[in-house]
Design an enzyme around this catalytic site. Structure first.
Site, short mmCIF file in Angstrom:
data_model
loop_
_atom_site.label_atom_id
_atom_site.label_comp_id
_atom_site.label_asym_id
_atom_site.label_seq_id
_atom_site.Cartn_x
_atom_site.Cartn_y
_atom_site.Cartn_z
CE LYS A 135 -4.01 -1.90 2.48
NZ LYS A 135 -4.88 -1.73 3.68
CG HIS B 159 6.94 32.06 31.75
ND1 HIS B 159 7.57 30.97 32.29
CD2 HIS B 159 6.06 32.51 32.71
CE1 HIS B 159 7.13 30.76 33.52
NE2 HIS B 159 6.21 31.69 33.80
CB SER C 236 13.54 -4.59 18.84
OG SER C 236 13.65 -3.25 18.44
NE ARG D 78 12.61 -1.18 9.02
CZ ARG D 78 11.47 -1.84 9.12
NH1 ARG D 78 11.03 -2.21 10.31
NH2 ARG D 78 10.77 -2.14 8.05
#
Length: 473
Positions: free
Chosen positions: A37, A452, A277, A280
């Site tokens: 996609k 601020h 993990s 890649r």
């Protein structure tokens, strides 16, 4: 039948579709070939879905401590089905937006797998694209003057830690969970690993992170890594650094068990699921590189400063070339490649000017050199640091952990790097990025009046701190 184009882009992810839009703006006839996609990994399996889940986790964690804000909610519960539904709704909306942009730019989109062919009757040079259409129709032949390879990347795994979608997951599978596990082991404490650790912990999952390096997020400044580890442990994440995971010890039965070497000892860890993990890898297979002179080194396509491969009419951008594997980098590489194709003067991208973000809770963000990198490059370094604990807006938010750190070259007073950890710093880092691009000094940042109360006051105070002039420290 063959169709001619000025440019054909292999891959409709963030780099590819942005390159297509820029090419259309420059008057080029453009086609994009995308097997999945439009939007690619970032929209469907990365940036957007993970950040949608992170936001739900953040809201859930905040709701559970509502009494601190005077908001009494007796029963705070999580409906993970609705969390996933919200994620999908966001993705669908953005996907429709990209489809609209393609129509608006008159960019032809071919839904299928594109493959670069060698010299043929269509062209004496490699570059003709054969598209195997997803709908089963005959292959489409595209004859471009130029090609951009933007095929992206996929999660890397370790031998012995093959993804099965049930017990061992990559970031792709964990995004599609129907229910949360009670516990999870995350192998890898880099950016993606820490984002998932933060999210899962905020969702109430018991999390263990096993990181091979001696600190988590090892590419970030040492002080940011140290603070992130402290704050992750504060929310209950168990972090084990200098841990060498032993894939051969993996057992899957009513959950997962795996061992790791840590400080000379073999330690065992158990959980319901395991998330791998560890980075890649580029998608270079099956796209016809072998039919060209394109070189692949260490798994990535080799390019010059203008993103040209060894075939000068074939460019490559984004994750497939390595470097900073970030969506915003891929987009700008795509724009640079297209502008070079169009004959425009192009300034090469300087990695030290690219802002990087970690969307955990707390967030982290940086641009430029870490303190260690600056010293290794021979700079005489001076730093300024300012805590969010002295920032009124941070106290109002109830998120006062973290700091902003500036690094300056003492001899020239040039700004070398900015590193942040704390509330909403991924939205604040662009000020530092602009300062780097404009070669600003900490003095100039400190002279800029920050409104601020805002979180951005921490940047101004950190800049003043470089000269020992911070007001609220």
């Amino acid at each position: 039948m063959a169709t001619e184009y000025d440019l054909v882009i292999l891959g409709g992810g963030t780099g590819g579709y942005v390159a297509g839009i820029r090419a259309s703006q420059l008057g080029l006839k453009v086609a994009i070939v995308e097997k999945g996609k439009l939007g690619g990994t970032c929209l469907h399996k990365g940036c957007i879905p993970s950040k949608a889940l992170l936001r739900s986790a953040e809201v859930f964690a905040t709701a559970k401590k509502g009494e601190e804000f005077g908001v009494i909610a007796k029963e705070v519960a999580l409906d993970f089905t609705k969390v996933q539904e919200r994620k999908s709704k966001i993705i669908d909306q953005l996907h429709k937006g990209i489809q609209h942009l393609m129509k608006q730019g008159k960019i032809d989109v071919y839904e299928g797998m594109g493959r670069i062919l060698g010299p043929s009757i269509f062209s004496p040079m490699p570059g003709t694209i054969s598209v195997e259409m997803n709908n089963g129709e005959d292959n489409q032949m595209l004859i471009p003057k130029n090609v951009i390879v933007a095929t992206g990347s996929r999660p890397r795994t370790l031998p012995g830690l093959e993804i099965d979608g049930e017990f061992v997951l990559s970031s792709d599978e964990v995004l599609e969970l129907e229910k949360l596990p009670d516990s999870i082991i995350i192998v890898g404490g880099g950016v993606i690993g820490i984002e998932w650790a933060s999210m899962m912990a905020d969702f109430g999952v018991e999390v263990t992170v096993l990181e091979y390096a001696d600190r988590i997020i090892p590419t970030e400044d040492h002080e940011v890594s140290k603070e992130m580890q402290r704050l992750m442990k504060k929310k209950g994440v168990k972090i084990v650094t200098s841990a060498k995971v032993l894939p051969e010890t993996l057992q899957k039965d009513q959950g997962v068990t795996i061992a790791a070497e840590h400080k000379g000892e073999k330690k065992e860890f158990k959980a319901d699921q395991l998330l791998v993990s560890v980075g890649r890898q580029a998608n270079v297979e099956g796209i016809g590189i072998e039919n060209t002179e394109i070189q692949v080194e260490k798994g990535f396509i080799t390019v010059n400063k203008h993103y040209q491969t060894k075939e000068s009419h074939i460019y490559a951008i984004g994750d497939v070339i390595g470097g900073l594997q970030l969506a915003h980098v891929a987009s700008h590489e795509g724009i640079a490649a297209v502008e070079h194709i169009a004959g425009e003067e192009v300034e090469p991208i300087d990695p030290s000017l690219v802002s990087k973000c970690i969307y955990s809770n707390p967030e982290a963000a940086s641009v430029g050199y870490t303190e260690q990198e600056a010293k290794e490059k021979g700079y005489k370094v001076k730093t300024g640091k300012f805590s969010f604990k002295a920032i009124g807006k941070a106290l109002v938010f109830g998120e006062a952990d973290g700091f902003v750190k500036l690094i300056m070259d003492e001899e020239t007073e040039d700004l070398l790097g900015v590193h942040m950890i704390g509330p909403h710093v991924t939205d604040m880092i662009s000020e530092a990025g602009l300062a780097r691009v404009l070669d600003a000094t900490p003095w100039e940042i400190g002279k800029t009046i920050h409104p601020h109360p805002t979180l951005s006051e921490a940047i101004g105070e950190a800049a003043l701190a470089v000269q020992g002039k911070a007001i609220h420290s």
